[in-house]
Design a protein around this motif. Structure first.
Motif, mmCIF file in Angstrom:
data_model
loop_
_atom_site.group_PDB
_atom_site.id
_atom_site.type_symbol
_atom_site.label_atom_id
_atom_site.label_comp_id
_atom_site.label_asym_id
_atom_site.label_seq_id
_atom_site.Cartn_x
_atom_site.Cartn_y
_atom_site.Cartn_z
ATOM 1 N N UNK A 68 1.414 17.864 7.674
ATOM 2 C CA UNK A 68 1.846 16.820 6.756
ATOM 3 C C UNK A 68 2.595 15.702 7.475
ATOM 4 N N UNK A 69 3.355 16.053 8.488
ATOM 5 C CA UNK A 69 4.097 15.036 9.231
ATOM 6 C C UNK A 69 3.179 14.162 10.080
ATOM 7 N N UNK A 70 1.950 14.632 10.353
ATOM 8 C CA UNK A 70 1.001 13.841 11.132
ATOM 9 C C UNK A 70 0.276 12.799 10.283
ATOM 10 N N UNK A 71 0.441 12.884 8.963
ATOM 11 C CA UNK A 71 -0.226 11.956 8.058
ATOM 12 C C UNK A 71 0.515 10.627 8.009
ATOM 13 N N UNK A 72 -0.148 9.556 7.549
ATOM 14 C CA UNK A 72 0.538 8.266 7.376
ATOM 15 C C UNK A 72 1.698 8.400 6.392
ATOM 16 N N UNK A 73 2.617 7.444 6.394
ATOM 17 C CA UNK A 73 3.785 7.508 5.503
ATOM 18 C C UNK A 73 3.390 7.726 4.035
ATOM 19 N N UNK A 74 4.090 8.642 3.379
ATOM 20 C CA UNK A 74 3.968 8.970 1.954
ATOM 21 C C UNK A 74 2.710 9.761 1.604
ATOM 22 N N UNK A 75 1.795 9.921 2.560
ATOM 23 C CA UNK A 75 0.602 10.709 2.266
ATOM 24 C C UNK A 75 0.926 12.202 2.222
ATOM 25 N N UNK A 76 2.053 12.593 2.810
ATOM 26 C CA UNK A 76 2.431 14.004 2.791
ATOM 27 C C UNK A 76 2.668 14.497 1.367
ATOM 28 N N UNK A 77 3.367 13.694 0.563
ATOM 29 C CA UNK A 77 3.627 14.094 -0.822
ATOM 30 C C UNK A 77 2.350 14.092 -1.654
ATOM 31 N N UNK A 78 1.413 13.193 -1.320
ATOM 32 C CA UNK A 78 0.137 13.142 -2.044
ATOM 33 C C UNK A 78 -0.676 14.409 -1.784
ATOM 34 N N UNK B 51 0.831 -1.200 0.000
ATOM 35 C CA UNK B 51 0.000 0.000 0.000
ATOM 36 C C UNK B 51 0.868 1.255 0.000
ATOM 37 N N UNK B 52 1.950 1.232 0.789
ATOM 38 C CA UNK B 52 2.828 2.402 0.876
ATOM 39 C C UNK B 52 3.499 2.683 -0.465
ATOM 40 N N UNK B 53 3.814 1.619 -1.222
ATOM 41 C CA UNK B 53 4.437 1.794 -2.536
ATOM 42 C C UNK B 53 3.457 2.468 -3.493
ATOM 43 N N UNK B 54 2.195 2.076 -3.421
ATOM 44 C CA UNK B 54 1.177 2.657 -4.294
ATOM 45 C C UNK B 54 0.979 4.135 -3.960
ATOM 46 N N UNK B 55 0.897 4.440 -2.670
ATOM 47 C CA UNK B 55 0.724 5.833 -2.247
ATOM 48 C C UNK B 55 1.927 6.671 -2.669
ATOM 49 N N UNK B 56 3.116 6.103 -2.526
ATOM 50 C CA UNK B 56 4.333 6.805 -2.946
ATOM 51 C C UNK B 56 4.316 7.082 -4.440
ATOM 52 N N UNK B 57 3.860 6.109 -5.233
ATOM 53 C CA UNK B 57 3.778 6.289 -6.687
ATOM 54 C C UNK B 57 2.799 7.404 -7.050
ATOM 55 N N UNK B 58 1.674 7.467 -6.335
ATOM 56 C CA UNK B 58 0.699 8.531 -6.577
ATOM 57 C C UNK B 58 1.301 9.887 -6.246
ATOM 58 N N UNK B 59 2.012 9.968 -5.111
ATOM 59 C CA UNK B 59 2.658 11.222 -4.716
ATOM 60 C C UNK B 59 3.678 11.686 -5.742
ATOM 61 N N UNK B 60 4.491 10.757 -6.230
ATOM 62 C CA UNK B 60 5.474 11.105 -7.250
ATOM 63 C C UNK B 60 4.795 11.507 -8.555
ATOM 64 N N UNK B 61 3.719 10.804 -8.898
ATOM 65 C CA UNK B 61 2.987 11.142 -10.117
ATOM 66 C C UNK B 61 2.412 12.545 -10.071
ATOM 67 N N UNK B 62 1.883 12.941 -8.917
ATOM 68 C CA UNK B 62 1.329 14.291 -8.760
ATOM 69 C C UNK B 62 2.431 15.343 -8.884
ATOM 70 N N UNK B 63 3.572 15.074 -8.243
ATOM 71 C CA UNK B 63 4.681 16.033 -8.289
ATOM 72 C C UNK B 63 5.213 16.188 -9.707
ATOM 73 N N UNK B 64 5.418 15.070 -10.387
ATOM 74 C CA UNK B 64 5.915 15.106 -11.755
ATOM 75 C C UNK B 64 4.855 15.597 -12.725
ATOM 76 N N UNK B 65 3.594 15.546 -12.314
ATOM 77 C CA UNK B 65 2.524 16.054 -13.159
ATOM 78 C C UNK B 65 2.682 17.539 -13.453
#
Length: 299
Positions: A123-133, A1-15
């Protein structure tokens, strides 16, 4: 799940980078190579500003300005210097490497123990990788809304007309040179902004982080267009970000299949080529399917 969330966060940033390239590649119809220099320039400017004591938000805005200045140079070389846009972009991209070294004073800078836009209480209070999302959604929404609004103004319509038909635009009294310079400036400003966000997300800036950026940005545009088909201009801007997220999932899937991470640029190029050829392949498939169906009826 964390890998998927990380991919979404990176996709948004690179978007954001994809949206920036969309302005030149699709609207102005320019193959702008400046992006491979302005992306690390935005990262370098942001990290150097943070080292100098600037707040992460101010540093990110500085990155946008740095990218915009590089884009303006490309625009001036093309419109006033009469240098072909592809060569003008390559010249600025090459010069940007030395500029980035000057900005950082070295080949790379780490943001370890330095403040970033991701380091705040919420953002730091969110679950791992949700900050970038969350940060990615906020920035992408603001950037997309501003561009949609801009394209609906008279200036934005003049900008679109310049890309559609420069001769017609000039006959209507539009300064196509000004539109092209503005487009390259705003486009590269957004790419510099994307570089700043990626640097803060990764925790460092490196002069070589621009290698292959244009392929990644193009993949966001092409995948979005292939998946969603015919769209309005506003919808295409949103599709670019979704395409960026889908591209991250494709890369994640490829890596999960056991491919070497060192081959990532090669894999990115292959993925982009396949999606660009998709309409042709689909057309051929349909023709063959129709012929096969006709022969079956004849028999």
């Amino acid at each position: 799940m964390s890998i998927i969330v990380s991919a979404i966060g990176q996709g948004l940033t690179w978007g954001i980078v994809g949206i920036g390239l969309f302005l030149t590649f699709r609207i102005l119809d320019f193959p702008d190579m400046t992006v491979e220099g302005t992306f690390p320039m935005g990262a370098a400017a942001c990290v150097a500003a943070i080292y100098s004591g600037a707040s992460p938000l101010v540093a990110t805005l500085i990155a946008f300005i740095a990218g915009m200045l590089a884009g303006l140079v490309t625009g001036l070389l093309y419109t006033k210097g009469k240098i072909p846009v592809l060569l003008a972009g390559i010249l600025v991209m090459t010069a940007a490497y030395s500029v980035n070294l000057r900005i950082m004073g070295r080949a790379n800078l780490s943001l370890f123990d330095k403040p970033t836009m991701l380091k705040n209480h919420f953002l730091e209070s969110l679950p791992p990788y949700f900050d970038s999302v969350v940060l990615g959604i906020i920035v992408v929404a603001i950037v997309t809304a501003l561009i949609i609004y801009f394209l609906q103004t008279n200036l934005g319509q003049a900008f679109i007309a310049t890309g559609d038909n420069p001769n017609m635009a000039r006959s209507l009294g539009i300064s196509t040179d000004a539109m092209q310079i503005m487009g390259l400036g705003v486009s590269n400003g957004l790419i510099g902004l994307g570089g700043a966000l990626v640097a803060q997300n990764n925790g460092f800036a490196d002069v070589n982080m621009g290698i292959g950026v244009i392929v990644v940005a193009l993949a966001s545009i092409i995948i979005g267009e292939v998946v969603f088909g015919d769209l309005t201009m506003n919808q295409r801007l949103i599709a670019v970000t979704i395409g960026s997220i889908l591209y991250r999932f494709v890369i994640l899937l490829v890596l999960k299949l056991g491919f070497n991470a060192n081959d990532l640029n090669l894999i990115s190029a292959i993925v982009l080529a396949l999606f660009m050829m998709f309409p042709v392949l689909e057309k051929r498939f349909r023709i063959r399917h129709t012929l096969a169906k006709g022969m079956t009826k004849h028999d």
